[in-house]
Design a protein around this motif. Structure first.
Motif, PDB file in Angstrom:
ATOM      1  N   SER A  86      13.799   3.736   9.415  1.00  0.00           N
ATOM      2  CA  SER A  86      14.874   2.753   9.562  1.00  0.00           C
ATOM      3  C   SER A  86      14.328   1.506  10.218  1.00  0.00           C
ATOM      4  O   SER A  86      13.216   1.470  10.723  1.00  0.00           O
ATOM      5  CB  SER A  86      15.992   3.333  10.442  1.00  0.00           C
ATOM      6  OG  SER A  86      15.552   3.406  11.786  1.00  0.00           O
ATOM      7  N   ALA A  87      15.143   0.460  10.239  1.00  0.00           N
ATOM      8  CA  ALA A  87      14.720  -0.796  10.848  1.00  0.00           C
ATOM      9  C   ALA A  87      14.380  -0.603  12.312  1.00  0.00           C
ATOM     10  O   ALA A  87      13.550  -1.313  12.869  1.00  0.00           O
ATOM     11  CB  ALA A  87      15.839  -1.828  10.701  1.00  0.00           C
ATOM     12  N   PHE A  88      14.990   0.382  12.945  1.00  0.00           N
ATOM     13  CA  PHE A  88      14.791   0.560  14.369  1.00  0.00           C
ATOM     14  C   PHE A  88      13.441   1.206  14.692  1.00  0.00           C
ATOM     15  O   PHE A  88      12.994   1.171  15.821  1.00  0.00           O
ATOM     16  CB  PHE A  88      15.938   1.406  14.937  1.00  0.00           C
ATOM     17  CG  PHE A  88      17.282   0.936  14.462  1.00  0.00           C
ATOM     18  CD1 PHE A  88      17.813  -0.263  14.916  1.00  0.00           C
ATOM     19  CD2 PHE A  88      17.985   1.649  13.516  1.00  0.00           C
ATOM     20  CE1 PHE A  88      19.046  -0.711  14.455  1.00  0.00           C
ATOM     21  CE2 PHE A  88      19.215   1.208  13.057  1.00  0.00           C
ATOM     22  CZ  PHE A  88      19.746   0.022  13.529  1.00  0.00           C
ATOM     23  N   ASP A  89      12.813   1.817  13.703  1.00  0.00           N
ATOM     24  CA  ASP A  89      11.519   2.452  13.917  1.00  0.00           C
ATOM     25  C   ASP A  89      10.359   1.540  13.538  1.00  0.00           C
ATOM     26  O   ASP A  89       9.212   1.862  13.773  1.00  0.00           O
ATOM     27  CB  ASP A  89      11.408   3.735  13.083  1.00  0.00           C
ATOM     28  CG  ASP A  89      12.464   4.747  13.480  1.00  0.00           C
ATOM     29  OD1 ASP A  89      12.793   4.807  14.673  1.00  0.00           O
ATOM     30  OD2 ASP A  89      12.969   5.458  12.590  1.00  0.00           O
ATOM     31  N   ALA A  90      10.654   0.415  12.896  1.00  0.00           N
ATOM     32  CA  ALA A  90       9.610  -0.469  12.398  1.00  0.00           C
ATOM     33  C   ALA A  90       9.020  -1.299  13.528  1.00  0.00           C
ATOM     34  O   ALA A  90       9.577  -1.368  14.619  1.00  0.00           O
ATOM     35  CB  ALA A  90      10.196  -1.378  11.327  1.00  0.00           C
ATOM     36  N   SER A 182       0.332  -4.331   3.488  1.00  0.00           N
ATOM     37  CA  SER A 182       0.158  -2.906   3.796  1.00  0.00           C
ATOM     38  C   SER A 182       0.721  -2.574   5.171  1.00  0.00           C
ATOM     39  O   SER A 182       1.300  -1.507   5.385  1.00  0.00           O
ATOM     40  CB  SER A 182      -1.324  -2.529   3.729  1.00  0.00           C
ATOM     41  OG  SER A 182      -1.830  -2.687   2.422  1.00  0.00           O
ATOM     42  N   GLN A 183       0.555  -3.494   6.117  1.00  0.00           N
ATOM     43  CA  GLN A 183       1.077  -3.272   7.468  1.00  0.00           C
ATOM     44  C   GLN A 183       2.598  -3.121   7.449  1.00  0.00           C
ATOM     45  O   GLN A 183       3.162  -2.330   8.210  1.00  0.00           O
ATOM     46  CB  GLN A 183       0.671  -4.435   8.373  1.00  0.00           C
ATOM     47  CG  GLN A 183       0.873  -4.179   9.860  1.00  0.00           C
ATOM     48  CD  GLN A 183       0.364  -5.333  10.694  1.00  0.00           C
ATOM     49  OE1 GLN A 183       0.677  -6.488  10.445  1.00  0.00           O
ATOM     50  NE2 GLN A 183      -0.436  -5.024  11.707  1.00  0.00           N
ATOM     51  N   LEU A 184       3.263  -3.855   6.559  1.00  0.00           N
ATOM     52  CA  LEU A 184       4.716  -3.736   6.444  1.00  0.00           C
ATOM     53  C   LEU A 184       5.132  -2.370   5.920  1.00  0.00           C
ATOM     54  O   LEU A 184       6.304  -2.001   6.003  1.00  0.00           O
ATOM     55  CB  LEU A 184       5.263  -4.839   5.527  1.00  0.00           C
ATOM     56  CG  LEU A 184       5.279  -6.250   6.119  1.00  0.00           C
ATOM     57  CD1 LEU A 184       5.655  -7.279   5.064  1.00  0.00           C
ATOM     58  CD2 LEU A 184       6.226  -6.331   7.306  1.00  0.00           C
ATOM     59  N   GLU A 185       4.183  -1.604   5.374  1.00  0.00           N
ATOM     60  CA  GLU A 185       4.456  -0.242   4.909  1.00  0.00           C
ATOM     61  C   GLU A 185       4.011   0.801   5.926  1.00  0.00           C
ATOM     62  O   GLU A 185       3.965   1.987   5.623  1.00  0.00           O
ATOM     63  CB  GLU A 185       3.744   0.011   3.578  1.00  0.00           C
ATOM     64  CG  GLU A 185       4.133  -0.941   2.462  1.00  0.00           C
ATOM     65  CD  GLU A 185       5.617  -0.933   2.154  1.00  0.00           C
ATOM     66  OE1 GLU A 185       6.226   0.146   2.267  1.00  0.00           O
ATOM     67  OE2 GLU A 185       6.163  -1.995   1.829  1.00  0.00           O
ATOM     68  N   GLY A 186       3.647   0.352   7.128  1.00  0.00           N
ATOM     69  CA  GLY A 186       3.233   1.284   8.161  1.00  0.00           C
ATOM     70  C   GLY A 186       1.742   1.575   8.182  1.00  0.00           C
ATOM     71  O   GLY A 186       1.282   2.445   8.921  1.00  0.00           O
ATOM     72  N   ASN A 187       0.945   0.858   7.353  1.00  0.00           N
ATOM     73  CA  ASN A 187      -0.501   1.062   7.318  1.00  0.00           C
ATOM     74  C   ASN A 187      -1.112   0.624   8.646  1.00  0.00           C
ATOM     75  O   ASN A 187      -0.767  -0.431   9.176  1.00  0.00           O
ATOM     76  CB  ASN A 187      -1.094   0.254   6.162  1.00  0.00           C
ATOM     77  CG  ASN A 187      -2.513   0.660   5.824  1.00  0.00           C
ATOM     78  OD1 ASN A 187      -3.413   0.582   6.649  1.00  0.00           O
ATOM     79  ND2 ASN A 187      -2.736   1.086   4.585  1.00  0.00           N
ATOM     80  N   THR A 188      -2.040   1.411   9.193  1.00  0.00           N
ATOM     81  CA  THR A 188      -2.602   1.136  10.523  1.00  0.00           C
ATOM     82  C   THR A 188      -3.974   0.466  10.483  1.00  0.00           C
ATOM     83  O   THR A 188      -4.616   0.315  11.525  1.00  0.00           O
ATOM     84  CB  THR A 188      -2.696   2.429  11.345  1.00  0.00           C
ATOM     85  OG1 THR A 188      -3.559   3.362  10.683  1.00  0.00           O
ATOM     86  CG2 THR A 188      -1.322   3.047  11.528  1.00  0.00           C
ATOM     87  N   TYR A 189      -4.447   0.074   9.303  1.00  0.00           N
ATOM     88  CA  TYR A 189      -5.693  -0.678   9.223  1.00  0.00           C
ATOM     89  C   TYR A 189      -5.540  -1.992   9.994  1.00  0.00           C
ATOM     90  O   TYR A 189      -4.511  -2.669   9.874  1.00  0.00           O
ATOM     91  CB  TYR A 189      -6.027  -1.010   7.771  1.00  0.00           C
ATOM     92  CG  TYR A 189      -7.081  -0.120   7.138  1.00  0.00           C
ATOM     93  CD1 TYR A 189      -8.351  -0.601   6.861  1.00  0.00           C
ATOM     94  CD2 TYR A 189      -6.788   1.203   6.812  1.00  0.00           C
ATOM     95  CE1 TYR A 189      -9.307   0.198   6.267  1.00  0.00           C
ATOM     96  CE2 TYR A 189      -7.741   2.018   6.212  1.00  0.00           C
ATOM     97  CZ  TYR A 189      -9.005   1.508   5.947  1.00  0.00           C
ATOM     98  OH  TYR A 189      -9.954   2.306   5.367  1.00  0.00           O
ATOM     99  N   SER A 190      -6.556  -2.356  10.773  1.00  0.00           N
ATOM    100  CA  SER A 190      -6.553  -3.667  11.418  1.00  0.00           C
ATOM    101  C   SER A 190      -7.031  -4.711  10.408  1.00  0.00           C
ATOM    102  O   SER A 190      -7.544  -4.362   9.339  1.00  0.00           O
ATOM    103  CB  SER A 190      -7.494  -3.671  12.626  1.00  0.00           C
ATOM    104  OG  SER A 190      -8.852  -3.552  12.184  1.00  0.00           O
ATOM    105  N   ASP A 343       2.060 -12.256   9.986  1.00  0.00           N
ATOM    106  CA  ASP A 343       2.956 -12.402  11.147  1.00  0.00           C
ATOM    107  C   ASP A 343       4.417 -12.063  10.846  1.00  0.00           C
ATOM    108  O   ASP A 343       5.292 -12.373  11.657  1.00  0.00           O
ATOM    109  CB  ASP A 343       2.883 -13.810  11.753  1.00  0.00           C
ATOM    110  CG  ASP A 343       1.530 -14.098  12.384  1.00  0.00           C
ATOM    111  OD1 ASP A 343       0.827 -13.127  12.727  1.00  0.00           O
ATOM    112  OD2 ASP A 343       1.180 -15.278  12.530  1.00  0.00           O
ATOM    113  N   VAL A 344       4.702 -11.460   9.697  1.00  0.00           N
ATOM    114  CA  VAL A 344       6.067 -10.999   9.438  1.00  0.00           C
ATOM    115  C   VAL A 344       6.248  -9.642  10.135  1.00  0.00           C
ATOM    116  O   VAL A 344       5.482  -8.710   9.897  1.00  0.00           O
ATOM    117  CB  VAL A 344       6.342 -10.854   7.928  1.00  0.00           C
ATOM    118  CG1 VAL A 344       7.713 -10.211   7.694  1.00  0.00           C
ATOM    119  CG2 VAL A 344       6.280 -12.209   7.247  1.00  0.00           C
ATOM    120  N   ALA A 345       7.236  -9.556  11.003  1.00  0.00           N
ATOM    121  CA  ALA A 345       7.484  -8.308  11.730  1.00  0.00           C
ATOM    122  C   ALA A 345       8.225  -7.324  10.838  1.00  0.00           C
ATOM    123  O   ALA A 345       9.162  -7.706  10.125  1.00  0.00           O
ATOM    124  CB  ALA A 345       8.292  -8.596  12.991  1.00  0.00           C
ATOM    125  N   GLY A 346       7.824  -6.074  10.896  1.00  0.00           N
ATOM    126  CA  GLY A 346       8.415  -5.063  10.036  1.00  0.00           C
ATOM    127  C   GLY A 346       9.910  -4.913  10.214  1.00  0.00           C
ATOM    128  O   GLY A 346      10.660  -4.777   9.247  1.00  0.00           O
TER     129      GLY A 346
END
Length: 475
Positions: A86-90, A182-190, A343-346
């Motif tokens: 959910s939005a609250f976990d992003a 990818s980061q917006l999908e929860g990907n943890t790659y820096s 810089d778009v926050a999830g």
């Protein structure tokens, strides 16, 4: 005298109506509730028979027993918000995001607990209310502002082929967009991990194979859009190709890669339920793409795709990624700064989508789109201004240059002046040939596995050529 009455004729689409009603209730629906909704249309006994037929055909499923028996959709796939919950976990919101009054109102509504929000299904009226080039999600003053931001000062781009700007900054774009999307999908790659993977093929330690695959899929999809601008466009084939690239190796069912979905999906963390019927998905996908193609302004076209592709959920998964890359098609075509989503926050992004899904309101997602584009322009317009002005011969013969390099590699020849000279196409003017030869040699000096794809070369083809060339040098 008693009159004989003919039995009431049942609607030809009765089964479809039943399926639609069941699809609209993710928690399932009872026979009594269905019969009430179909009052005057079908008898209870006929309804029970039809329900049994649909269960037998696996069109619907049941749970519970006796008076608690309920009907629901079968094999519901995980929705396209499931990757970030959910939005609250992003990831947190962006404090620098300027949210309009309308955007704040949307935020308040979608931040309510799920049980306080009204369940909704796909509303075709949301799409029908839009008329290309008459309706505008982005007001004209905003579109003017975005054009001023995204148009490079370089005069030579005014007459340059489509995709020139994106090709000029491709190395940077591949890293930024692959990482941010990818980061917006929860990907943890820096970002540094992403750069190493894209430039040198080095997977980051401690990261899962799926995360690595997601980054590489983005790279392939972006290269497709930038390298093949003659064919990549706002059309059905390109959108489906983007899904094929982005979902490669990531779908539970490999056959769903590059195909419109044939089963229902749910949206995790949302009360929105997308359309379930495959024929309706097929039809509406065509309408969305056709409407998008008619839009003349590239920014309005870009934002329309960001709104309506995720709303329809035409694929089993990866819809958001497809929409983000599809939003770049008109920008690439018009030599505008691409949209990298840096810089778009999830949480912001998901709340913007929830506003579309549940309220059919675009204002919050529009605020995010504008902020994201401002950040992209700060990066890429400045990057391009620092680049050496494009070589006129390279620009004029870019297709011939690419073809010749691929020909040399595939033939196993060495990139020597005599070989190059013998293969120069007739299209290269005599006065440009020495410079053309020099450009080919420059490209071979910087050719490596990471950039060989620019010339349509597969890694194995390049490796085989390099091995033969090294062997020839040793004799």
């Amino acid at each position: 005298m008693r009159q004989n009455t003919m039995p009431k004729k049942l609607p030809a689409d009765l089964n479809e109506r039943i399926e639609v009603l069941i699809a609209e209730d993710p928690d399932g629906i009872s026979t009594d509730e269905l019969h009430a909704l179909l009052a005057g249309v079908v008898s209870r006994r006929t309804l029970q028979r039809r329900l049994a037929e649909l269960v037998g055909a696996k069109k619907i499923s049941t749970y519970g027993a006796g008076p608690g028996l309920r009907y629901r959709q079968p094999s519901v796939a995980a929705g396209d918000l499931h990757e970030t919950g959910s939005a609250f976990d992003a990831p947190g919101t962006d404090a620098r995001l300027k949210v309009s009054a309308e955007g704040e109102e949307i935020r308040r509504q979608v931040r309510q607990a799920r049980e306080q929000r009204t369940p909704v299904s796909y509303r075709q009226s949301f799409l029908e209310q839009y008329t290309p080039n008459l309706t505008a999600y982005l007001p004209e003053p905003l579109r003017v502002q975005l054009h001023q931001l995204g148009r490079p000062a370089a005069a030579e781009l005014d007459a340059a082929p489509a995709g020139t700007f994106a090709r000029d900054i491709l190395n940077r774009l591949l890293i930024d967009l692959s990482w941010a999307s990818s980061q917006l999908e929860g990907n943890t790659y820096s970002r540094l991990d992403t750069e190493r993977l894209i430039e040198y093929g080095q997977a980051a330690e401690g990261k899962g194979a799926l995360e690595t695959q997601m980054i590489l899929n983005h790279k392939a999809a972006i290269e497709y859009l930038v390298r093949d601008t003659e064919h990549a466009g706002v059309n059905r084939e390109t959108i489906i190709a983007l899904h094929a690239f982005l979902s490669d190796g990531l779908m539970p069912n490999p056959a769903a890669c590059g195909r419109l979905r044939a089963r229902p999906v749910e949206i995790g963390g949302s009360v929105y339920l997308p359309i379930a019927m495959p024929q309706r998905i097929e039809e509406l996908f065509g309408v969305v793409v056709e409407m998008a193609a008619e839009i003349r302004d590239p920014f309005e076209q870009s934002f329309f795709l960001m709104v309506h592709l995720p709303y329809l959920q035409p694929f089993e998964d990866v819809n958001k990624r497809v929409s983000r890359l599809a939003a770049n098609i008109p920008l690439i075509k018009h030599n505008l700064s691409p949209l990298s989503f840096i810089d778009v926050a999830g949480a912001d992004y998901i709340e913007g989508l929830l506003g579309v899904y549940e309220l059919n309101r675009v204002e919050l997602l529009r605020d995010i789109f504008v902020r994201a584009y401002e950040r992209s322009c700060q990066q890429y317009v400045a990057v391009r201004q620092q680049l050496v002005p494009p070589d006129a011969v390279r620009l004029r013969y870019r297709h011939q240059l690419t073809t010749l390099i691929a020909t040399i590699v595939r033939s196993g020849a060495r990139a020597e002046p005599a070989t190059i000279r013998a293969l120069i196409p007739d299209a290269v003017a005599i006065e440009d040939r020495e410079r053309f030869i020099a450009l080919v040699r420059e490209e071979f000096q910087s050719l490596h596995p990471g950039n060989a794809i620019r010339f349509g070369l597969r890694p194995l083809e390049f490796a085989a050529w390099r091995e033969r060339s090294s062997g020839a040098d040793s004799h």
